[in-house]
Each structure stands twice: as structure tokens, then as C-alpha cells.
Motif scaffolding. Structure first.
Motif, PDB file in Angstrom:
ATOM      1  N   VAL A 117       1.700   2.487  -3.348  1.00  0.00           N
ATOM      2  CA  VAL A 117       0.616   3.231  -4.033  1.00  0.00           C
ATOM      3  C   VAL A 117       0.681   4.701  -3.637  1.00  0.00           C
ATOM      4  O   VAL A 117       0.474   5.589  -4.461  1.00  0.00           O
ATOM      5  CB  VAL A 117      -0.770   2.635  -3.677  1.00  0.00           C
TER       6      VAL A 117
ATOM      7  N   MET B 141       0.817  -1.197   0.000  1.00  0.00           N
ATOM      8  CA  MET B 141       0.000   0.000   0.000  1.00  0.00           C
ATOM      9  C   MET B 141       0.861   1.261   0.000  1.00  0.00           C
ATOM     10  O   MET B 141       0.531   2.221  -0.672  1.00  0.00           O
ATOM     11  CB  MET B 141      -0.920  -0.013   1.223  1.00  0.00           C
TER      12      MET B 141
ATOM     13  N   ASN C  82     -12.876  -4.325   2.698  1.00  0.00           N
ATOM     14  CA  ASN C  82     -11.943  -3.977   1.625  1.00  0.00           C
ATOM     15  C   ASN C  82     -10.550  -3.806   2.250  1.00  0.00           C
ATOM     16  O   ASN C  82     -10.281  -2.838   2.960  1.00  0.00           O
ATOM     17  CB  ASN C  82     -12.407  -2.688   0.937  1.00  0.00           C
ATOM     18  N   THR C  83      -9.667  -4.770   1.976  1.00  0.00           N
ATOM     19  CA  THR C  83      -8.358  -4.785   2.643  1.00  0.00           C
ATOM     20  C   THR C  83      -7.498  -3.580   2.250  1.00  0.00           C
ATOM     21  O   THR C  83      -6.783  -3.042   3.091  1.00  0.00           O
ATOM     22  CB  THR C  83      -7.593  -6.091   2.352  1.00  0.00           C
ATOM     23  N   GLN C  84      -7.569  -3.157   0.996  1.00  0.00           N
ATOM     24  CA  GLN C  84      -6.800  -1.978   0.579  1.00  0.00           C
ATOM     25  C   GLN C  84      -7.273  -0.743   1.335  1.00  0.00           C
ATOM     26  O   GLN C  84      -6.464   0.055   1.802  1.00  0.00           O
ATOM     27  CB  GLN C  84      -6.950  -1.724  -0.921  1.00  0.00           C
TER      28      GLN C  84
ATOM     29  N   PHE D 191     -11.356   5.840  -3.689  1.00  0.00           N
ATOM     30  CA  PHE D 191     -10.057   5.345  -3.247  1.00  0.00           C
ATOM     31  C   PHE D 191      -8.945   6.310  -3.676  1.00  0.00           C
ATOM     32  O   PHE D 191      -8.095   6.701  -2.872  1.00  0.00           O
ATOM     33  CB  PHE D 191      -9.784   3.940  -3.800  1.00  0.00           C
TER      34      PHE D 191
ATOM     35  N   GLU E 164      -6.175  -0.905   4.981  1.00  0.00           N
ATOM     36  CA  GLU E 164      -4.747  -0.604   5.109  1.00  0.00           C
ATOM     37  C   GLU E 164      -4.482   0.886   4.917  1.00  0.00           C
ATOM     38  O   GLU E 164      -3.696   1.493   5.649  1.00  0.00           O
ATOM     39  CB  GLU E 164      -3.957  -1.422   4.080  1.00  0.00           C
ATOM     40  N   LEU E 165      -5.175   1.486   3.951  1.00  0.00           N
ATOM     41  CA  LEU E 165      -5.007   2.923   3.715  1.00  0.00           C
ATOM     42  C   LEU E 165      -5.498   3.722   4.923  1.00  0.00           C
ATOM     43  O   LEU E 165      -4.868   4.698   5.321  1.00  0.00           O
ATOM     44  CB  LEU E 165      -5.743   3.345   2.442  1.00  0.00           C
TER      45      LEU E 165
END
Length: 163
Positions: free
Chosen positions: A4, A1, A104-106, A75, A109-110
Motif C-alpha cells: 500500500v 501493508m 484496526n489491524t491495518q 488512513f 501495522e501502518l
């Protein structure tokens, strides 16, 4: 992450998508796909003004997208605001996404990374405030010493003139 959040778009990619976007603008109709691709590149720019342009494009797309598109827009709005150090806005967007997709894992994490950045920013602000306070106290203390020294000199001059 974290990749990104820190990824920087290649100049060639940004120019390619900007050219495609501007061509569609000139033709009078920009597709959602083209607008998103250009916004996505802008969000990954190293320049804050580009990121802000990307935010504006994503915000314009948001009400026009279907559920899946909106997820992507939200996102990347969160990512963009994180990169701009607008952590509260980033958190607002990511929490909105988590309301509809709590697993939603992303996004989860964010959210953690945004919270961590907010805590770090608060600590840095507190340090700056305390350092500014110390500097302020030193200035006031120095002025007080100067005034006391001046008063002493005046007193000395007055006492010598009387004798």
C-alpha cells in the motif's frame, strides 16, 4: 501493508480520475466520491507535488465525511504523509484512527511501519551529523596545519634575514 505504501498509480488511472474530477469542478459541484477517488490516485503518485495535492483534497474531505469515510480519509492521509517522509504527521493521523478503532489491524501495522521509518531516519540523520562533524574537524585541522606551516615559514624568513 508495505505494498500500500509503495504502490504507484497507473498513469491512465490518474488521468481518468483527474478528468472526472475536473469535469465536476467545471460543472460547479464535486461529489465526495469523485474527490476521494482522485485524492487516492494522487496519494499513490510517484511525484511529491501530486501527493501534496492528494493531501489537500483529503484534508478538505475530512470534516465532511461520515465516520466510515473519515476512517478512509485519515488512513490515506497517513499513507500520503508517510510517502512524503512526514513521519510525525503520518503518526498523528494513524494514532487518531487508532483512538477510535484500537484493533484496526491495518492501522496498527501502518503505525509500526511509520515508527520503523522514523527510527531509520533518526539513525541516518545521526550518521550525516557525525560525518559532517568529521568533515568539519578535518577542515579545521587542515587550516590549523596551514597556519602552523605559514608561521614556520615566516619564522624561517625572519631568522634568515637577521643573519
Amino acid at each position: 501493508m508495505e505494498s500500500v505504501l509503495s504502490e504507484v498509480v497507473a498513469l491512465e488511472d490518474l488521468q481518468r480520475f483527474e478528468k472526472k474530477y475536473n469535469a465536476e469542478v467545471s460543472a460547479g459541484s464535486v461529489s465526495k466520491g469523485t474527490k476521494f477517488e482522485y485524492a487516492w490516485c494522487l496519494v499513490r503518485s510517484k511525484y511529491n507535488e501530486d501527493i501534496k495535492k492528494g493531501v489537500a483534497l483529503l484534508e478538505d474531505l475530512l470534516p465532511k465525511g461520515n465516520k466510515e469515510e473519515q476512517r478512509d480519509y485519515v488512513f490515506y492521509l497517513s499513507v500520503a504523509n508517510y510517502r512524503l517522509k512526514e513521519y510525525e504527521k503520518a503518526l498523528k493521523y494513524i494514532r487518531g484512527l487508532l483512538k477510535t478503532e484500537p484493533n484496526n489491524t491495518q492501522a496498527l501495522e501502518l503505525e509500526k511501519l511509520i515508527n520503523k521509518a522514523m527510527q531509520k531516519a533518526l539513525k541516518e540523520d545521526a550518521f550525516v551529523l557525525s560525518a559532517d562533524g568529521l568533515v568539519g574537524m578535518a577542515i579545521v585541522g587542515g587550516m590549523a596545519l596551514g597556519v602552523a606551516g605559514l608561521a614556520g615559514l615566516i619564522g624561517l624568513a625572519v631568522s634568515k634575514s637577521k643573519s
